[in-house]
Scaffold this motif. Structure first.
Motif, PDB file in Angstrom:
ATOM      1  N   GLN A 209       0.846  -1.195   0.000  1.00 41.49           N
ATOM      2  CA  GLN A 209       0.000   0.000   0.000  1.00 41.49           C
ATOM      3  C   GLN A 209       0.877   1.238   0.000  1.00 41.49           C
ATOM      4  N   ASP A 210       0.451   2.207  -0.798  1.00 40.09           N
ATOM      5  CA  ASP A 210       1.159   3.476  -0.966  1.00 40.09           C
ATOM      6  C   ASP A 210       0.376   4.571  -0.238  1.00 40.09           C
ATOM      7  N   PHE A 211       1.024   5.648   0.104  1.00 36.42           N
ATOM      8  CA  PHE A 211       0.372   6.819   0.708  1.00 36.42           C
ATOM      9  C   PHE A 211       0.553   7.992  -0.234  1.00 36.42           C
ATOM     10  N   LYS A 212      -0.528   8.340  -0.945  1.00 38.92           N
ATOM     11  CA  LYS A 212      -0.427   9.314  -2.041  1.00 38.92           C
ATOM     12  C   LYS A 212      -0.434  10.753  -1.570  1.00 38.92           C
ATOM     13  N   ARG A 213      -1.155  11.022  -0.485  1.00 40.37           N
ATOM     14  CA  ARG A 213      -1.293  12.422  -0.062  1.00 40.37           C
ATOM     15  C   ARG A 213      -0.035  12.898   0.648  1.00 40.37           C
ATOM     16  N   THR A 223       0.678  13.179  -4.358  1.00 40.72           N
ATOM     17  CA  THR A 223       2.108  13.210  -4.687  1.00 40.72           C
ATOM     18  C   THR A 223       2.410  11.951  -5.486  1.00 40.72           C
ATOM     19  N   GLY A 224       3.672  11.730  -5.780  1.00 39.93           N
ATOM     20  CA  GLY A 224       4.085  10.457  -6.384  1.00 39.93           C
ATOM     21  C   GLY A 224       4.028   9.310  -5.387  1.00 39.93           C
ATOM     22  N   GLY A 225       3.928   9.608  -4.097  1.00 40.13           N
ATOM     23  CA  GLY A 225       3.886   8.573  -3.041  1.00 40.13           C
ATOM     24  C   GLY A 225       4.828   8.954  -1.912  1.00 40.13           C
ATOM     25  N   LEU A 266       3.226  -4.862 -15.041  1.00 39.30           N
ATOM     26  CA  LEU A 266       1.899  -4.252 -15.026  1.00 39.30           C
ATOM     27  C   LEU A 266       1.554  -3.965 -13.571  1.00 39.30           C
ATOM     28  N   PHE A 267       1.494  -2.695 -13.252  1.00 36.65           N
ATOM     29  CA  PHE A 267       1.242  -2.230 -11.892  1.00 36.65           C
ATOM     30  C   PHE A 267      -0.257  -1.967 -11.817  1.00 36.65           C
ATOM     31  N   CYS A 268      -0.953  -2.802 -11.035  1.00 38.29           N
ATOM     32  CA  CYS A 268      -2.395  -2.627 -10.874  1.00 38.29           C
ATOM     33  C   CYS A 268      -2.645  -1.792  -9.625  1.00 38.29           C
ATOM     34  N   ILE A 280      -8.057   1.464 -10.176  1.00 37.21           N
ATOM     35  CA  ILE A 280      -7.952   2.931 -10.185  1.00 37.21           C
ATOM     36  C   ILE A 280      -7.119   3.348 -11.386  1.00 37.21           C
ATOM     37  N   GLU A 281      -6.007   2.657 -11.580  1.00 33.91           N
ATOM     38  CA  GLU A 281      -5.151   2.991 -12.717  1.00 33.91           C
ATOM     39  C   GLU A 281      -4.199   1.829 -12.968  1.00 33.91           C
ATOM     40  N   PHE A 282      -3.661   1.813 -14.178  1.00 28.12           N
ATOM     41  CA  PHE A 282      -2.537   0.934 -14.489  1.00 28.12           C
ATOM     42  C   PHE A 282      -1.293   1.790 -14.641  1.00 28.12           C
ATOM     43  N   ASN A 283      -0.160   1.245 -14.204  1.00 27.69           N
ATOM     44  CA  ASN A 283       1.120   1.813 -14.574  1.00 27.69           C
ATOM     45  C   ASN A 283       1.899   0.725 -15.296  1.00 27.69           C
ATOM     46  N   ALA A 284       2.872   1.150 -16.090  1.00 32.02           N
ATOM     47  CA  ALA A 284       3.586   0.222 -16.968  1.00 32.02           C
ATOM     48  C   ALA A 284       4.986  -0.076 -16.450  1.00 32.02           C
ATOM     49  N   ARG A 285       5.159   0.058 -15.121  1.00 34.34           N
ATOM     50  CA  ARG A 285       6.507  -0.006 -14.516  1.00 34.34           C
ATOM     51  C   ARG A 285       6.338  -0.251 -13.031  1.00 34.34           C
ATOM     52  N   PHE A 286       7.460  -0.523 -12.367  1.00 30.87           N
ATOM     53  CA  PHE A 286       7.443  -0.637 -10.907  1.00 30.87           C
ATOM     54  C   PHE A 286       7.003   0.695 -10.299  1.00 30.87           C
ATOM     55  N   GLY A 287       6.307   0.632  -9.171  1.00 27.78           N
ATOM     56  CA  GLY A 287       5.875   1.847  -8.471  1.00 27.78           C
ATOM     57  C   GLY A 287       6.938   2.322  -7.499  1.00 27.78           C
ATOM     58  N   ASP A 288       6.857   3.591  -7.207  1.00 29.74           N
ATOM     59  CA  ASP A 288       7.801   4.211  -6.283  1.00 29.74           C
ATOM     60  C   ASP A 288       6.973   4.982  -5.261  1.00 29.74           C
ATOM     61  N   PRO A 289       6.980   4.634  -3.980  1.00 33.10           N
ATOM     62  CA  PRO A 289       7.936   3.821  -3.234  1.00 33.10           C
ATOM     63  C   PRO A 289       7.524   2.381  -2.935  1.00 33.10           C
ATOM     64  N   GLU A 290       6.513   1.827  -3.613  1.00 35.91           N
ATOM     65  CA  GLU A 290       6.133   0.444  -3.287  1.00 35.91           C
ATOM     66  C   GLU A 290       7.273  -0.537  -3.566  1.00 35.91           C
ATOM     67  N   THR A 291       8.032  -0.291  -4.648  1.00 31.59           N
ATOM     68  CA  THR A 291       9.126  -1.204  -5.004  1.00 31.59           C
ATOM     69  C   THR A 291      10.107  -1.385  -3.843  1.00 31.59           C
TER      70      THR A 291
HETATM   71  N1  GLY Z   1       3.578   5.138  -6.013  1.00 26.66           N
HETATM   72  C1  GLY Z   1       2.757   5.167  -7.154  1.00 26.66           C
HETATM   73  C2  GLY Z   1       3.472   5.210  -8.430  1.00 26.66           C
HETATM   74  O1  GLY Z   1       4.614   4.817  -8.538  1.00 26.66           O
HETATM   75  O2  GLY Z   1       2.865   5.623  -9.400  1.00 26.66           O
END
Ligand code: GLY
Ligand code: AMP
Length: 426
Positions: A209-213, A223-225, A266-268, A280-291
């Protein structure tokens, strides 16, 4: 094996750090990298926007696998050009990266694949905005969710109960020449699930889980996370299998059917709503900071997994193995982030932080002329800690974050707090 990682952030530092723990240890290169990455890999001064130079570098170094970290080079076609040069790449083609690069394209793929997501309309004409809001938010339903259609580094989304603020954001996106996606609001906790794909098959990683705010209590702008944790003790049993079955696999199958197979991560981004799982969205790469937290818990080698995906044969590798321990990451952001970011301030306290059992992953850092470590971006560092459970990992990361000294910086003090207290209810 020789691996080149493209990128300069905390995600890339986390990927390199995990690759450096593989046995046998791969030979590691990064472009452009950052001062933290430079301790583990050879950094090459090639800009993320210079795809020709990336291809030349990979050729010169006789790289076996390129891992593309951020979305911008993917959307710009870096994976296509590297593949044309005969180099194995972990990262989707430009056509497949549209799953992240265009929210309206992603909606179209989800519709075709029967993937559950928020109802949405795409608006290109300002005079259609009011009617669009009436459709998506009938009977005065709030909040409004207004998204820029293209890439926006996590900052193109406004979620607000204030109709005027929703309209203002939509108008500013349209005035800048973009289109706007108006979306139904999804309640319920968010989950980030990374799925490795070889274009056909899907191998899920551990959910996070990420914290976006920007601020504690989920206050402030997106934010980006600002932090992340894994595992999710509150997640319903079978969640990962359900997401693979209802979201990731149908999406990968639909992309292959369209002749644009998705090879990479595929980041779900999901909401567990009262009506079930929704994308909510797809991303095409690892997430930051979830990675940072997911790879901290990966107990099996990373390089063979990414290489097998790049080579189109995920059946060639065993399932990933996961530590039972918890991991928490807290982002140290510079003054003004996300609206602006102050740079050039000296960073101290890293040794103290690591002395508390944390690891510091670099994101927006640089060396100045005197060789001092200074801030060079909005998200500056991730303080990463492990623990027997979330409470312990969280306490360590919190203490570690307090030890970092960066003038004007801010960080959240509530990362994983509600989960550790058993207060997250799907
Ligand atoms: N932390 C969410 C993202 O990388 O888009
Ligand atoms: P995105 O860039 O689409 O991931 O949106 C960034 C963040 O905005 C998400 O992680 C959510 O916290 C929030 N968000 C986006 N879309 C929605 C939605 N339809 N309902 C509720 N929150 C949303």
């Amino acid at each position: 094996m020789k691996i080149l990682v493209l990128g300069a952030g905390g995600r890339e530092h986390a990927i390199i750090r995990r690759l450096a723990a593989d046995q046998p240890v791969p030979q590691l290169h990064a472009a452009p990298g950052n001062p933290g990455i430079a301790e583990l890999a050879t950094c090459h001064p090639v800009a993320l926007s210079d795809i020709d130079a990336q291809v030349a570098l990979a050729r010169d170094l006789q790289i076996d696998l390129v891992v593309i970290g951020p979305e911008a080079p993917l959307v710009a076609g870096a994976a296509d050009q590297l593949r044309e040069a005969g180099i194995a790449v972990f990262g989707p083609s430009a056509a497949a990266a549209r799953l992240e690069g265009s929210k309206s394209f992603a909606k179209d793929v989800m519709r075709a694949a029967g993937v559950p997501t928020a109802a949405a309309v795409t608006i290109t004409d300002p005079t259609a905005l009011e009617a669009g809001l009436e459709r998506v938010n009938p009977l005065g339903d709030v909040p409004f969710v207004v998204k820029a259609d293209g890439l926006a580094a996590g900052k193109g989304v406004v979620v607000t109960a204030d109709r005027e603020a929703a309209l203002t954001h939509a108008h500013s996106v349209l005035a800048a020449g973009g289109s706007v996606v108006l979306e139904e609001y999804l309640d319920g906790p968010e989950v980030s699930l990374f799925c490795v794909s070889d274009g056909e098959r899907v191998v899920p990683l551990a959910p996070a889980q990420d914290f976006k705010r920007a601020f504690d209590g989920d206050e402030g702008p997106n934010t980006g996370g600002m932090g992340a944790y894994s595992p999710l003790p509150w997640a319903p049993e079978g969640l990962v299998e359900e997401v693979v079955r209802t979201v990731a696999q149908p999406t990968i199958t639909e992309m292959a059917r369209r002749g644009t197979p998705f090879v990479g991560l595929l980041f779900c981004g999901l909401a567990l709503t009262s009506h079930g799982v929704r994308v909510i969205e797809f991303n095409a790469r690892f997430g930051d900071p979830e990675t940072q937290v997911v790879l901290e818990r990966l107990d099996s080698p990373l390089a063979p997994l990414l290489l097998a995906a790049a080579q189109g044969d995920l059946l060639a590798v065993p399932e990933p193995a996961w530590s039972a321990q918890a991991a928490v990451a807290v982002i140290i952001a510079s003054e003004g982030y996300p609206a602006t970011s102050r740079t050039g301030d000296e960073i101290t306290g890293i040794a103290d932080c690591e002395g508390l059992g944390c690891h510091v992953l670099h994101a927006g850092t640089a060396r100045d002329e005197q060789g001092r470590l200074v801030s060079a971006g909005g998200r500056v560092l991730a303080v990463l800690a492990r623990g027997e459970d979330l409470a312990q990992a969280r306490e360590r990361a919190r203490a570690g974050a307090e030890a970092i000294m960066l003038p004007g910086s801010h960080h959240r003090r509530d990362i994983a707090a509600r989960a550790a207290a058993g207060e997250v209810v799907p």
